[in-house]
Scaffold this motif. Structure first.
Motif, short mmCIF file in Angstrom:
data_model
loop_
_atom_site.label_atom_id
_atom_site.label_comp_id
_atom_site.label_asym_id
_atom_site.label_seq_id
_atom_site.Cartn_x
_atom_site.Cartn_y
_atom_site.Cartn_z
N ALA A 376 -2.56 4.19 0.89
CA ALA A 376 -3.72 3.49 1.44
C ALA A 376 -4.18 2.37 0.51
O ALA A 376 -4.53 1.27 0.96
CB ALA A 376 -4.85 4.49 1.68
N GLN A 377 -4.18 2.63 -0.79
CA GLN A 377 -4.58 1.60 -1.75
C GLN A 377 -3.63 0.41 -1.68
O GLN A 377 -4.07 -0.76 -1.76
CB GLN A 377 -4.60 2.17 -3.17
CG GLN A 377 -5.03 1.17 -4.22
CD GLN A 377 -5.14 1.78 -5.61
OE1 GLN A 377 -5.25 3.00 -5.74
NE2 GLN A 377 -5.12 0.95 -6.63
N MET A 378 -2.35 0.67 -1.52
CA MET A 378 -1.36 -0.41 -1.41
C MET A 378 -1.65 -1.27 -0.18
O MET A 378 -1.56 -2.50 -0.24
CB MET A 378 0.04 0.19 -1.32
CG MET A 378 1.15 -0.84 -1.18
SD MET A 378 2.76 -0.08 -0.93
CE MET A 378 2.51 0.70 0.68
N LEU A 379 -2.05 -0.65 0.93
CA LEU A 379 -2.32 -1.40 2.16
C LEU A 379 -3.63 -2.17 2.07
O LEU A 379 -3.75 -3.27 2.64
CB LEU A 379 -2.38 -0.43 3.35
CG LEU A 379 -1.08 0.31 3.69
CD1 LEU A 379 -1.33 1.36 4.78
CD2 LEU A 379 0.00 -0.68 4.13
N LEU A 380 -4.63 -1.61 1.37
CA LEU A 380 -5.96 -2.22 1.36
C LEU A 380 -6.16 -3.26 0.27
O LEU A 380 -7.07 -4.09 0.37
CB LEU A 380 -7.03 -1.12 1.18
CG LEU A 380 -7.22 -0.16 2.35
CD1 LEU A 380 -8.12 0.99 1.93
CD2 LEU A 380 -7.81 -0.89 3.56
#
Length: 496
Positions: A376-380
């Motif tokens: 999720a951090q990679m996407l956000l």
């Protein structure tokens, strides 16, 4: 000074003192304060907080070749116990004290006459009497050669056992004192009772155990003080730790950054010298930050490089049809060793899994929550705001097969705005917020005027001290109200 057989009450106190030598050089050295005409001027209006950095500081674990040498051979630490507190006296004895000049000698008849004037019954007192007198050495305390430090019993026992207590902080920071596992704020506390420094003074209990032939003891007071340092347990100040490590993240052995010797790197000794926290608290935070030691220096992996390592692992698990609860270390090192350093592969497994041994083989149980959170951090990280529905769909497609994504996996990492249309989600890491309580709440309320407890709790949980709850913090720093049947919290002060 006559002492009663039982414990004294009122303004009387029972003192005992024991003389301890300063810790050996490899543990700690106490240095003198530097002369300061502004501080020494009695007219000066400088605040107490500024005075901390004029007092002696403790330098711990410095390399022997660069260790500053004190101008005198050693400090003496006098441990003073009284009925209500345990104090340490830090300083050097003035030269006059070492010669022990005697005050005027009193006779037993003079002592008995004094007791009669004071209307004290000699039968209720121990036969031994301390006759106190101020000598020329007492002026040393007035010159600032001595500082009293109040200690809780556990800290005093650690010091007496040979452990170090270290004062840490830069000149622009409030001083803290650190034991091996705790951090304390240092405050100066004034007292209306003058505290006297008396070498060789014995308590009634000590006198009862001794058979003294001379029942009059002439003792010189070699110092006094009207204040002392007070310790208050506080949270470790670890914000600077991540800041230092993020200055030079590790991007892999082939990165051009690794060829630049001028880039900042920090050893354990460097961090202990600059971070206002105990050694145990610093090491714990290094684990939280997923830091690893490379070539003797603590480093944080660059996030893109970390995700590259994680992607190698998840693809290997998928190709070998392993269960995420049983990933063999040796096979991972054999298969991925040609691609990345074995130390980095094992470090990635430690970051995202739990190590265990089964039938002599080392395995890791990978955490679905940690992998989903990192994805999720990679996407956000490259999006200002993300449509919530679209994000949840892309997020689920991006994690390894068999893992289920949930919004509660993102506590303290991302925030959902359900009042916007459409609903959106954006990156908000608790690590990026201010460390101070009031500053943290100001930052949160400037971002959003009203918060539910469910939304704000992940961002203030780390502010809770011992026996403190999130509810207590909200009561102190916010006001509550009802909005559509839901309790919300807003700032007590206007936020510009």
């Amino acid at each position: 000074m006559a002492m009663k057989k039982s414990s004294l009450s009122g303004d009387h106190a029972e003192y005992s003192q024991a003389l301890l030598r300063a810790p050996p050089p490899q543990e700690a050295v106490l240095l003198p304060r530097s002369p300061d005409p502004v501080r020494d001027d009695p007219v000066s209006k400088r605040s107490r907080s500024q005075e901390f950095w004029d007092l002696p500081r403790t330098v711990a674990r410095s390399a022997p070749e660069i260790r500053p040498q004190p101008p005198w051979r050693a400090f003496e630490i006098v441990c003073i116990s009284c009925r209500f507190r345990r104090l340490l006296l830090l300083g050097r004895p003035p030269p006059q004290v070492l010669r022990h000049p005697r005050a005027a000698m009193r006779t037993r008849e003079e002592v008995d006459a004094t007791l009669q004037v004071a209307k004290l019954n000699a039968a209720e007192l121990l036969p031994t009497v301390h006759c106190l007198g101020f000598g020329p050495g007492a002026s040393g305390a007035d010159a600032g050669d001595f500082c009293l430090l109040e200690l809780e019993p556990a800290l005093c026992q650690q010091l007496e056992a040979g452990h170090s207590l270290v004062i840490r902080g830069d000149k622009d920071e409030q001083a803290v004192l650190c034991s091996k596992d705790k951090t304390y704020d240092l405050k100066i506390a004034d007292t209306s009772n003058m505290l006297l420094f008396i070498p060789g003074c014995k308590t009634p209990d000590q006198l009862k155990m001794e058979e003294t032939h001379c029942n009059i003891i002439h003792t010189e007071i070699f110092g006094f003080s009207n204040n002392y340092w007070e310790l208050r347990r506080c949270r470790p100040k670890l914000k600077k730790l991540k800041k230092f490590l993020m200055e030079n993240t590790y991007e892999g052995p082939d990165s051009q950054k690794e060829e630049d010797s001028n880039r900042s790197k920090y050893t354990t000794e460097d961090l202990l010298d600059q971070i206002q926290a105990s050694e145990e608290e610093i090491m714990t935070q290094l684990q939280v930050l997923n830091a690893c030691e490379i070539g003797g220096y603590w480093r944080i992996l660059d996030f893109d490089y970390e995700m590259k390592l994680l992607n190698h692992l998840t693809q290997l698990v998928d190709s070998e049809s392993w269960s995420f609860s049983k990933v063999p270390l040796n096979i991972c090192l054999q298969e991925l060793g040609p691609l990345e350093p074995e130390e980095m592969i094992e470090h990635c497994l430690k970051c995202y899994g739990k190590k265990y041994v089964d039938e002599g083989e080392v395995y890791f149980e990978l955490s679905a929550d940690k992998i989903c959170r990192a994805t999720a951090q990679m996407l956000l990280q490259n999006a200002v705001k993300f449509n919530l529905a679209e994000f949840q769909e892309v997020w689920q497609q991006s994690v390894p097969e068999g893992m289920i994504t949930r919004l509660d996996q993102l506590k303290g990492l991302a925030l959902v705005d359900r009042h916007s249309r459409p609903e959106v989600i954006f990156l908000l890491k608790v690590d990026d917020l201010p460390e101070g309580n009031q500053e943290r709440f100001n930052s949160l309320f400037s971002l959003r005027e009203k918060w539910t407890e469910e939304d704000i709790a992940p961002y203030i949980q780390d502010l809770c001290g011992e026996k403190q709850t999130i509810g207590a913090l909200l009561t102190k720093y916010s006001r509550s109200s009802m909005q559509n049947g839901i309790k919300v919290y807003n700032s007590r002060r206007s936020i510009s």
